[in-house]
Design a protein around this motif. Structure first.
Motif, PDB file in Angstrom:
ATOM      1  N   ASP A  97       0.829  -1.204   0.000  1.00  0.00           N
ATOM      2  CA  ASP A  97       0.000   0.000   0.000  1.00  0.00           C
ATOM      3  C   ASP A  97       0.866   1.258   0.000  1.00  0.00           C
ATOM      4  OD1 ASP A  97      -2.156  -1.758   0.211  1.00  0.00           O
ATOM      5  OD2 ASP A  97      -2.132  -1.670   2.397  1.00  0.00           O
ATOM      6  N   ILE A  98       1.899   1.256  -0.850  1.00  0.00           N
ATOM      7  CA  ILE A  98       2.903   2.324  -0.772  1.00  0.00           C
ATOM      8  C   ILE A  98       2.397   3.665  -1.292  1.00  0.00           C
ATOM      9  CG2 ILE A  98       4.860   0.742  -0.866  1.00  0.00           C
ATOM     10  CD1 ILE A  98       5.186   1.463  -3.819  1.00  0.00           C
ATOM     11  N   ALA A  99       1.326   3.680  -2.081  1.00  0.00           N
ATOM     12  CA  ALA A  99       0.853   4.931  -2.667  1.00  0.00           C
ATOM     13  C   ALA A  99      -0.208   5.636  -1.826  1.00  0.00           C
ATOM     14  CB  ALA A  99       0.316   4.688  -4.075  1.00  0.00           C
ATOM     15  N   VAL A 100      -0.540   5.084  -0.672  1.00  0.00           N
ATOM     16  CA  VAL A 100      -1.537   5.708   0.197  1.00  0.00           C
ATOM     17  C   VAL A 100      -1.030   7.066   0.669  1.00  0.00           C
ATOM     18  CG1 VAL A 100      -2.690   5.544   2.436  1.00  0.00           C
ATOM     19  CG2 VAL A 100      -2.522   3.536   0.967  1.00  0.00           C
ATOM     20  N   GLY A 101      -1.887   8.088   0.579  1.00  0.00           N
ATOM     21  CA  GLY A 101      -1.519   9.411   1.071  1.00  0.00           C
ATOM     22  C   GLY A 101      -1.202  10.424   0.000  1.00  0.00           C
ATOM     23  N   THR A 102      -1.301  10.035  -1.279  1.00  0.00           N
ATOM     24  CA  THR A 102      -0.988  10.967  -2.357  1.00  0.00           C
ATOM     25  C   THR A 102      -2.176  11.887  -2.663  1.00  0.00           C
ATOM     26  OG1 THR A 102      -1.628   9.297  -4.002  1.00  0.00           O
ATOM     27  CG2 THR A 102       0.708   9.466  -3.454  1.00  0.00           C
ATOM     28  N   ASP A 103      -1.859  13.060  -3.226  1.00  0.00           N
ATOM     29  CA  ASP A 103      -2.861  14.039  -3.628  1.00  0.00           C
ATOM     30  C   ASP A 103      -2.738  14.245  -5.138  1.00  0.00           C
ATOM     31  OD1 ASP A 103      -4.451  16.208  -4.205  1.00  0.00           O
ATOM     32  OD2 ASP A 103      -3.607  17.505  -2.645  1.00  0.00           O
ATOM     33  N   PRO A 104      -3.730  13.813  -5.924  1.00  0.00           N
ATOM     34  CA  PRO A 104      -3.612  13.894  -7.384  1.00  0.00           C
ATOM     35  C   PRO A 104      -3.513  15.325  -7.912  1.00  0.00           C
ATOM     36  CG  PRO A 104      -5.846  13.283  -6.743  1.00  0.00           C
ATOM     37  CD  PRO A 104      -5.010  13.213  -5.510  1.00  0.00           C
ATOM     38  N   ASN A 105      -3.988  16.303  -7.145  1.00  0.00           N
ATOM     39  CA  ASN A 105      -3.954  17.692  -7.604  1.00  0.00           C
ATOM     40  C   ASN A 105      -2.653  18.404  -7.248  1.00  0.00           C
ATOM     41  OD1 ASN A 105      -6.611  17.771  -8.764  1.00  0.00           O
ATOM     42  ND2 ASN A 105      -7.412  17.726  -6.678  1.00  0.00           N
ATOM     43  N   ALA A 106      -1.848  17.777  -6.400  1.00  0.00           N
ATOM     44  CA  ALA A 106      -0.556  18.346  -6.023  1.00  0.00           C
ATOM     45  C   ALA A 106       0.527  17.823  -6.958  1.00  0.00           C
ATOM     46  CB  ALA A 106      -0.226  17.999  -4.570  1.00  0.00           C
ATOM     47  N   SER A 107       1.606  18.587  -7.063  1.00  0.00           N
ATOM     48  CA  SER A 107       2.717  18.166  -7.930  1.00  0.00           C
ATOM     49  C   SER A 107       3.472  16.999  -7.318  1.00  0.00           C
ATOM     50  CB  SER A 107       3.675  19.337  -8.141  1.00  0.00           C
ATOM     51  OG  SER A 107       4.389  19.623  -6.935  1.00  0.00           O
ATOM     52  N   TYR A 109       6.586  17.041  -6.535  1.00  0.00           N
ATOM     53  CA  TYR A 109       7.359  17.608  -5.420  1.00  0.00           C
ATOM     54  C   TYR A 109       6.486  17.802  -4.184  1.00  0.00           C
ATOM     55  CZ  TYR A 109      11.507  18.642  -8.276  1.00  0.00           C
ATOM     56  OH  TYR A 109      12.634  18.539  -9.053  1.00  0.00           O
ATOM     57  N   GLU A 110       5.274  18.306  -4.379  1.00  0.00           N
ATOM     58  CA  GLU A 110       4.383  18.566  -3.245  1.00  0.00           C
ATOM     59  C   GLU A 110       3.894  17.288  -2.590  1.00  0.00           C
ATOM     60  OE1 GLU A 110       2.447  22.805  -4.773  1.00  0.00           O
ATOM     61  OE2 GLU A 110       1.612  20.905  -5.470  1.00  0.00           O
ATOM     62  N   ASN A 111       3.897  16.186  -3.331  1.00  0.00           N
ATOM     63  CA  ASN A 111       3.492  14.897  -2.759  1.00  0.00           C
ATOM     64  C   ASN A 111       4.590  14.258  -1.922  1.00  0.00           C
ATOM     65  OD1 ASN A 111       0.756  13.487  -3.411  1.00  0.00           O
ATOM     66  ND2 ASN A 111       1.219  14.737  -5.210  1.00  0.00           N
ATOM     67  N   ILE A 112       5.812  14.711  -2.088  1.00  0.00           N
ATOM     68  CA  ILE A 112       6.921  14.090  -1.350  1.00  0.00           C
ATOM     69  C   ILE A 112       6.731  14.200   0.159  1.00  0.00           C
ATOM     70  CG2 ILE A 112       9.399  14.231  -0.853  1.00  0.00           C
ATOM     71  CD1 ILE A 112       9.817  14.831  -3.852  1.00  0.00           C
ATOM     72  N   PRO A 113       6.475  15.394   0.728  1.00  0.00           N
ATOM     73  CA  PRO A 113       6.269  15.436   2.189  1.00  0.00           C
ATOM     74  C   PRO A 113       5.021  14.694   2.647  1.00  0.00           C
ATOM     75  CG  PRO A 113       5.875  17.601   1.193  1.00  0.00           C
ATOM     76  CD  PRO A 113       6.501  16.756   0.141  1.00  0.00           C
ATOM     77  N   LEU A 114       3.995  14.612   1.786  1.00  0.00           N
ATOM     78  CA  LEU A 114       2.795  13.858   2.145  1.00  0.00           C
ATOM     79  C   LEU A 114       3.135  12.377   2.315  1.00  0.00           C
ATOM     80  CD1 LEU A 114       0.151  15.420  -0.303  1.00  0.00           C
ATOM     81  CD2 LEU A 114       0.638  16.054   2.069  1.00  0.00           C
ATOM     82  N   LEU A 115       3.893  11.846   1.360  1.00  0.00           N
ATOM     83  CA  LEU A 115       4.283  10.437   1.443  1.00  0.00           C
ATOM     84  C   LEU A 115       5.282  10.196   2.563  1.00  0.00           C
ATOM     85  CD1 LEU A 115       4.504   9.673  -2.373  1.00  0.00           C
ATOM     86  CD2 LEU A 115       2.982   8.554  -0.746  1.00  0.00           C
ATOM     87  N   MET A 116       6.128  11.164   2.819  1.00  0.00           N
ATOM     88  CA  MET A 116       7.054  11.042   3.952  1.00  0.00           C
ATOM     89  C   MET A 116       6.285  10.888   5.260  1.00  0.00           C
ATOM     90  SD  MET A 116       9.983  13.865   2.992  1.00  0.00           S
ATOM     91  CE  MET A 116      10.770  13.776   4.615  1.00  0.00           C
ATOM     92  N   ALA A 117       5.194  11.659   5.396  1.00  0.00           N
ATOM     93  CA  ALA A 117       4.403  11.597   6.633  1.00  0.00           C
ATOM     94  C   ALA A 117       3.793  10.211   6.827  1.00  0.00           C
ATOM     95  CB  ALA A 117       3.309  12.660   6.611  1.00  0.00           C
ATOM     96  N   ILE A 158       7.456   7.453  -7.642  1.00  0.00           N
ATOM     97  CA  ILE A 158       7.640   8.358  -6.501  1.00  0.00           C
ATOM     98  C   ILE A 158       7.324   7.637  -5.194  1.00  0.00           C
ATOM     99  CG2 ILE A 158       6.808  10.452  -5.371  1.00  0.00           C
ATOM    100  CD1 ILE A 158       6.343  11.676  -8.081  1.00  0.00           C
ATOM    101  N   ALA A 159       6.181   6.956  -5.139  1.00  0.00           N
ATOM    102  CA  ALA A 159       5.770   6.264  -3.909  1.00  0.00           C
ATOM    103  C   ALA A 159       6.794   5.203  -3.519  1.00  0.00           C
ATOM    104  CB  ALA A 159       4.397   5.629  -4.112  1.00  0.00           C
ATOM    105  N   PHE A 160       7.297   4.452  -4.500  1.00  0.00           N
ATOM    106  CA  PHE A 160       8.272   3.400  -4.233  1.00  0.00           C
ATOM    107  C   PHE A 160       9.563   3.983  -3.675  1.00  0.00           C
ATOM    108  CE2 PHE A 160      12.008   1.037  -5.609  1.00  0.00           C
ATOM    109  CZ  PHE A 160      11.748  -0.230  -5.121  1.00  0.00           C
ATOM    110  N   THR A 161      10.031   5.063  -4.277  1.00  0.00           N
ATOM    111  CA  THR A 161      11.295   5.659  -3.837  1.00  0.00           C
ATOM    112  C   THR A 161      11.216   6.116  -2.393  1.00  0.00           C
ATOM    113  OG1 THR A 161      11.734   6.411  -6.104  1.00  0.00           O
ATOM    114  CG2 THR A 161      13.020   7.434  -4.358  1.00  0.00           C
ATOM    115  N   ILE A 162      10.106   6.745  -2.024  1.00  0.00           N
ATOM    116  CA  ILE A 162       9.965   7.229  -0.650  1.00  0.00           C
ATOM    117  C   ILE A 162       9.759   6.064   0.321  1.00  0.00           C
ATOM    118  CG2 ILE A 162       8.536   8.644   0.887  1.00  0.00           C
ATOM    119  CD1 ILE A 162       8.074  10.473  -1.584  1.00  0.00           C
ATOM    120  N   ALA A 163       9.005   5.052  -0.113  1.00  0.00           N
ATOM    121  CA  ALA A 163       8.771   3.878   0.746  1.00  0.00           C
ATOM    122  C   ALA A 163      10.064   3.136   1.048  1.00  0.00           C
ATOM    123  CB  ALA A 163       7.766   2.934   0.092  1.00  0.00           C
ATOM    124  N   THR A 164      11.022   3.219   0.135  1.00  0.00           N
ATOM    125  CA  THR A 164      12.287   2.484   0.305  1.00  0.00           C
ATOM    126  C   THR A 164      13.439   3.406   0.673  1.00  0.00           C
ATOM    127  OG1 THR A 164      12.670   2.631  -2.099  1.00  0.00           O
ATOM    128  CG2 THR A 164      11.619   0.624  -1.264  1.00  0.00           C
TER     129      THR A 164
END
Length: 247
Positions: A97-107, A109-117, A158-164
């Motif tokens: 479930d690595i893509a949970v937390g993304t915002d399709p309207n954000a860039s 770059y803007e999704n990076i801190p969301l996925l970090m959280a 993007i989700a994979f890179t942050i998850a790992t």
């Protein structure tokens, strides 16, 4: 990774149940104002008791529907047990479930801190994570565009890179995933293998006997929600083959 006798995971009489519905009967009853309750419940995990010590490399085996994924997701806190208990003495990193937390309207770059959280990565590492995403995903200028303009494969990069990006203590994996085209999938699998080596404790569910014997020493076999074998990984693979022969 050195093995010690300090327990990272203690499960006692763990039981997880799922409610099953007859969709046709439920819809009819709903229209008529009748009872829409569950037809029956299924024990996805049935009185599971197990201890996994810090530093262990444990393979989770079993046929489809045996309880492997439910066990991992219960350890990760996705499924609350109806009975029994789970005690964790270390932090958890899960690679599902690595893509949970993304915002399709954000860039991107803007999704990076969301996925970090969602991965409990400190915001103090934002610059490091951005650099890693830029280097590893190869998305270049696309990172400035809204996520809704991405293909599914681009979003997953993007989700994979942050998850790992990092592993905290216990690493839970449900199969080894590869992301994107053949070249990028090879790159992502190499990153996963490296992450597995960094994990304090590894819990890997897989159908690949070769992968399990390469990275695990202990094997826990599930069947109908119960643990039916716990021991050497090579012997665990043999038990799974015998279970397949029964069907």
């Amino acid at each position: 990774m050195a093995l010690n006798s300090y327990p990272d995971i203690i499960c006692n009489d763990l039981q997880v149940e799922f409610s099953l519905f007859d969709s046709i009967s439920r819809s009819v009853r709903a229209r008529m104002g009748g009872n829409t309750g569950a037809i029956r419940t299924v024990k996805a995990l049935d009185n599971v008791s197990v201890t996994i010590n810090r530093g262990e490399r444990v393979g989770i085996l079993g046929n489809n529907g045996a309880g492997k994924s439910t066990f991992l997701r219960t350890l990760a806190g996705v499924y609350p047990p109806q009975f029994g208990s789970v005690k964790l003495n270390n932090k958890i990193t899960s690679l599902f479930d690595i893509a949970v937390g993304t915002d399709p309207n954000a860039s991107g770059y803007e999704n990076i801190p969301l996925l970090m959280a969602t991965r409990n990565i400190s915001i103090s590492k934002l610059d490091e994570v951005i650099s890693d995403v830029q280097d590893f995903t190869e998305l270049e200028e696309a990172l400035a565009r809204p996520l809704r303009t991405y293909s599914a494969g681009m979003r997953l990069r993007i989700a994979f890179t942050i998850a790992t990006f990092q592993v905290n203590g216990i690493l839970l994996m449900d199969e080894v995933i590869g992301v994107g085209d053949a070249q990028f999938a090879k790159k992502s699998k190499e990153r996963i293998i490296s992450l597995m080596g960094q994990a304090g404790t590894l819990i890997l569910a897989s159908h690949s006997s070769e992968l399990l014997e390469t990275h695990c020493r202990r094997g826990i076999v599930f069947n109908n929600g119960k643990i039916v074998f716990d021991g050497d990984i090579t012997e665990a693979n043999k038990v799974v083959l015998k279970l397949k022969d029964q069907f």
